[in-house]
Write a protein that holds these residues in place. Sequence first.
Motif, PDB file in Angstrom:
ATOM      1  N   THR A  59      41.862  62.685  58.613  1.00  0.00           N
ATOM      2  CA  THR A  59      40.547  62.824  57.983  1.00  0.00           C
ATOM      3  C   THR A  59      40.350  61.736  56.942  1.00  0.00           C
ATOM      4  O   THR A  59      41.211  61.526  56.078  1.00  0.00           O
ATOM      5  CB  THR A  59      40.408  64.199  57.316  1.00  0.00           C
ATOM      6  OG1 THR A  59      40.746  65.218  58.261  1.00  0.00           O
ATOM      7  CG2 THR A  59      38.991  64.424  56.830  1.00  0.00           C
ATOM      8  N   ILE A  73      35.760  61.424  52.920  1.00  0.00           N
ATOM      9  CA  ILE A  73      35.121  62.674  53.332  1.00  0.00           C
ATOM     10  C   ILE A  73      35.783  63.885  52.683  1.00  0.00           C
ATOM     11  O   ILE A  73      35.115  64.812  52.226  1.00  0.00           O
ATOM     12  CB  ILE A  73      35.134  62.799  54.870  1.00  0.00           C
ATOM     13  CG1 ILE A  73      34.255  61.708  55.492  1.00  0.00           C
ATOM     14  CG2 ILE A  73      34.661  64.174  55.315  1.00  0.00           C
ATOM     15  CD1 ILE A  73      34.255  61.710  57.004  1.00  0.00           C
ATOM     16  N   SER A  96      42.944  65.660  63.811  1.00  0.00           N
ATOM     17  CA  SER A  96      41.872  66.013  64.739  1.00  0.00           C
ATOM     18  C   SER A  96      42.361  66.011  66.189  1.00  0.00           C
ATOM     19  O   SER A  96      41.738  66.636  67.053  1.00  0.00           O
ATOM     20  CB  SER A  96      40.706  65.035  64.582  1.00  0.00           C
ATOM     21  OG  SER A  96      41.152  63.693  64.729  1.00  0.00           O
ATOM     22  N   THR A 127      38.674  73.416  60.229  1.00  0.00           N
ATOM     23  CA  THR A 127      37.298  72.919  60.243  1.00  0.00           C
ATOM     24  C   THR A 127      36.588  73.388  61.506  1.00  0.00           C
ATOM     25  O   THR A 127      37.210  73.951  62.411  1.00  0.00           O
ATOM     26  CB  THR A 127      37.249  71.378  60.189  1.00  0.00           C
ATOM     27  OG1 THR A 127      37.791  70.848  61.418  1.00  0.00           O
ATOM     28  CG2 THR A 127      38.030  70.833  59.000  1.00  0.00           C
ATOM     29  N   GLU A 170      33.812  71.312  63.918  1.00  0.00           N
ATOM     30  CA  GLU A 170      33.066  70.065  64.041  1.00  0.00           C
ATOM     31  C   GLU A 170      32.639  69.831  65.491  1.00  0.00           C
ATOM     32  O   GLU A 170      33.481  69.842  66.391  1.00  0.00           O
ATOM     33  CB  GLU A 170      33.924  68.889  63.565  1.00  0.00           C
ATOM     34  CG  GLU A 170      34.460  69.058  62.147  1.00  0.00           C
ATOM     35  CD  GLU A 170      35.540  68.056  61.815  1.00  0.00           C
ATOM     36  OE1 GLU A 170      35.237  66.839  61.819  1.00  0.00           O
ATOM     37  OE2 GLU A 170      36.693  68.476  61.572  1.00  0.00           O
ATOM     38  N   SER A 230      30.810  65.306  62.311  1.00  0.00           N
ATOM     39  CA  SER A 230      31.059  65.228  60.874  1.00  0.00           C
ATOM     40  C   SER A 230      30.954  63.790  60.383  1.00  0.00           C
ATOM     41  O   SER A 230      30.468  63.532  59.277  1.00  0.00           O
ATOM     42  CB  SER A 230      32.440  65.797  60.546  1.00  0.00           C
ATOM     43  OG  SER A 230      33.451  65.155  61.299  1.00  0.00           O
ATOM     44  N   TYR A 231      31.374  62.838  61.202  1.00  0.00           N
ATOM     45  CA  TYR A 231      31.293  61.439  60.790  1.00  0.00           C
ATOM     46  C   TYR A 231      29.858  60.924  60.836  1.00  0.00           C
ATOM     47  O   TYR A 231      29.463  60.089  60.020  1.00  0.00           O
ATOM     48  CB  TYR A 231      32.223  60.588  61.648  1.00  0.00           C
ATOM     49  CG  TYR A 231      33.676  60.798  61.300  1.00  0.00           C
ATOM     50  CD1 TYR A 231      34.226  60.229  60.162  1.00  0.00           C
ATOM     51  CD2 TYR A 231      34.491  61.595  62.093  1.00  0.00           C
ATOM     52  CE1 TYR A 231      35.547  60.438  59.828  1.00  0.00           C
ATOM     53  CE2 TYR A 231      35.818  61.813  61.770  1.00  0.00           C
ATOM     54  CZ  TYR A 231      36.345  61.223  60.631  1.00  0.00           C
ATOM     55  OH  TYR A 231      37.659  61.456  60.296  1.00  0.00           O
ATOM     56  N   ASN A 249      28.236  62.246  57.672  1.00  0.00           N
ATOM     57  CA  ASN A 249      28.713  61.598  56.460  1.00  0.00           C
ATOM     58  C   ASN A 249      28.343  60.124  56.380  1.00  0.00           C
ATOM     59  O   ASN A 249      28.470  59.522  55.314  1.00  0.00           O
ATOM     60  CB  ASN A 249      30.236  61.741  56.350  1.00  0.00           C
ATOM     61  CG  ASN A 249      30.636  63.049  55.698  1.00  0.00           C
ATOM     62  OD1 ASN A 249      30.608  63.187  54.485  1.00  0.00           O
ATOM     63  ND2 ASN A 249      30.977  64.020  56.520  1.00  0.00           N
ATOM     64  N   GLY A 261      30.454  68.096  55.670  1.00  0.00           N
ATOM     65  CA  GLY A 261      30.174  67.952  57.092  1.00  0.00           C
ATOM     66  C   GLY A 261      31.342  68.304  57.983  1.00  0.00           C
ATOM     67  O   GLY A 261      31.266  68.143  59.205  1.00  0.00           O
ATOM     68  N   LEU A 262      32.421  68.820  57.400  1.00  0.00           N
ATOM     69  CA  LEU A 262      33.607  69.156  58.185  1.00  0.00           C
ATOM     70  C   LEU A 262      33.562  70.582  58.734  1.00  0.00           C
ATOM     71  O   LEU A 262      34.401  70.948  59.565  1.00  0.00           O
ATOM     72  CB  LEU A 262      34.866  68.971  57.339  1.00  0.00           C
ATOM     73  CG  LEU A 262      35.197  67.515  56.982  1.00  0.00           C
ATOM     74  CD1 LEU A 262      36.317  67.456  55.956  1.00  0.00           C
ATOM     75  CD2 LEU A 262      35.581  66.728  58.229  1.00  0.00           C
ATOM     76  N   THR A 273      30.572  72.940  60.425  1.00  0.00           N
ATOM     77  CA  THR A 273      29.182  73.081  60.862  1.00  0.00           C
ATOM     78  C   THR A 273      28.946  74.538  61.231  1.00  0.00           C
ATOM     79  O   THR A 273      29.673  75.098  62.066  1.00  0.00           O
ATOM     80  CB  THR A 273      28.896  72.189  62.084  1.00  0.00           C
ATOM     81  OG1 THR A 273      29.102  70.827  61.727  1.00  0.00           O
ATOM     82  CG2 THR A 273      27.454  72.370  62.562  1.00  0.00           C
TER      83      THR A 273
END
Length: 345
Positions: A40, A44, A92, A131, A133, A235-236, A239, A293-294, A296
């Motif tokens: 990550t 972020i 991830s 998370t 995402e 998430s990216y 951000n 944003g990690l 949703t």
Amino acid sequence: MLRLFLVVLALLGLSHAGAAQEMTARFGSGATPFLVRSTTDVAIIRPVMERFAALNPEIAITYEQWGSNGLFDQSRAECRDGTPGADAVLSSAVQQMVWLVNAACAQPYRSAETAALPTTRRWRDELWGVTIEPAVIAYNKRLLPVDEVPRSRFALLDALRERPQVFHNRIATYDIAESGLGFLFAYSDSLEATTFGGLLEGFARVDAVATCCSAEIISGVANGRYVMAYNVLGSYVANANEPDVGMILPEDYTLLLSRGYMIPKGAARADIAARLLDYLLGPEAQRLLVQAGLVTEMDDTEPALAVSARRYIALSPTLLVARDANRRTLLLQFWSDTFRQAAFP
């Protein structure tokens, strides 16, 4: 059918050594060292780590940002050799994390917070998803009118066939040989999508671009280098703060990833790793993760994603097939040949 089957198998076997450590950040100034290795981005997750450090002033946190393949290789080597390493690992590329747990590289932990997770987000009390995402379609709002944005894979297939000039060399996705996350999404697509083989050939016909990194892909969409990006981590996109970049949660199905958290068996400060895990799963950190944003909240997306379209990538032994070493080299070559033949008939 045989050709499609071999393509799928090739994707299941792909793997490649990734980049090593990319960045280091430090939080807190206590006397007790604590090492976190994670895929990550520091920028972020910074608010979460700063808050955890503030709540635990005795700790000095070193946070190392890694590429997923490099992090896996490092964690596997330390597990094999019994050498000291990270106190906590967050990635991830959860298929790699499942492999590590299955190889007895993790130690167990159980608490009220971990027990409250759904079964898709915990495995053997040794791996936990912290998370939520989505994998999204990102697009350039200036170059693609909103009514022309494909909102499903079927629509994307039609767009590639009917308007190849719009997307030629201007649609991007992860390089699944370099990105553990990209590989995970491709693997998950191969299990879900009746459109999978068609999309591969469609991407090849328009000379789609495969690249390693979320930031690079999103930047390319923002500046107009790419019209669209497929299977980018939402998430990216959120951000990136790029007003010209929109995103779609595919209506046929949207893959939902939970980053996997593991306490390595050799962790010197497993007690602090467990404390961080409980914090990450608690209400304060979850609110911070939403802001980052990690996390949703699916019912709050616009439009809300239908329950039937939600595909959670479960932390389970079924992901072990993604690490089948015997298929890797030959099937990677077959996949490359197939892609090239589709691009240049």
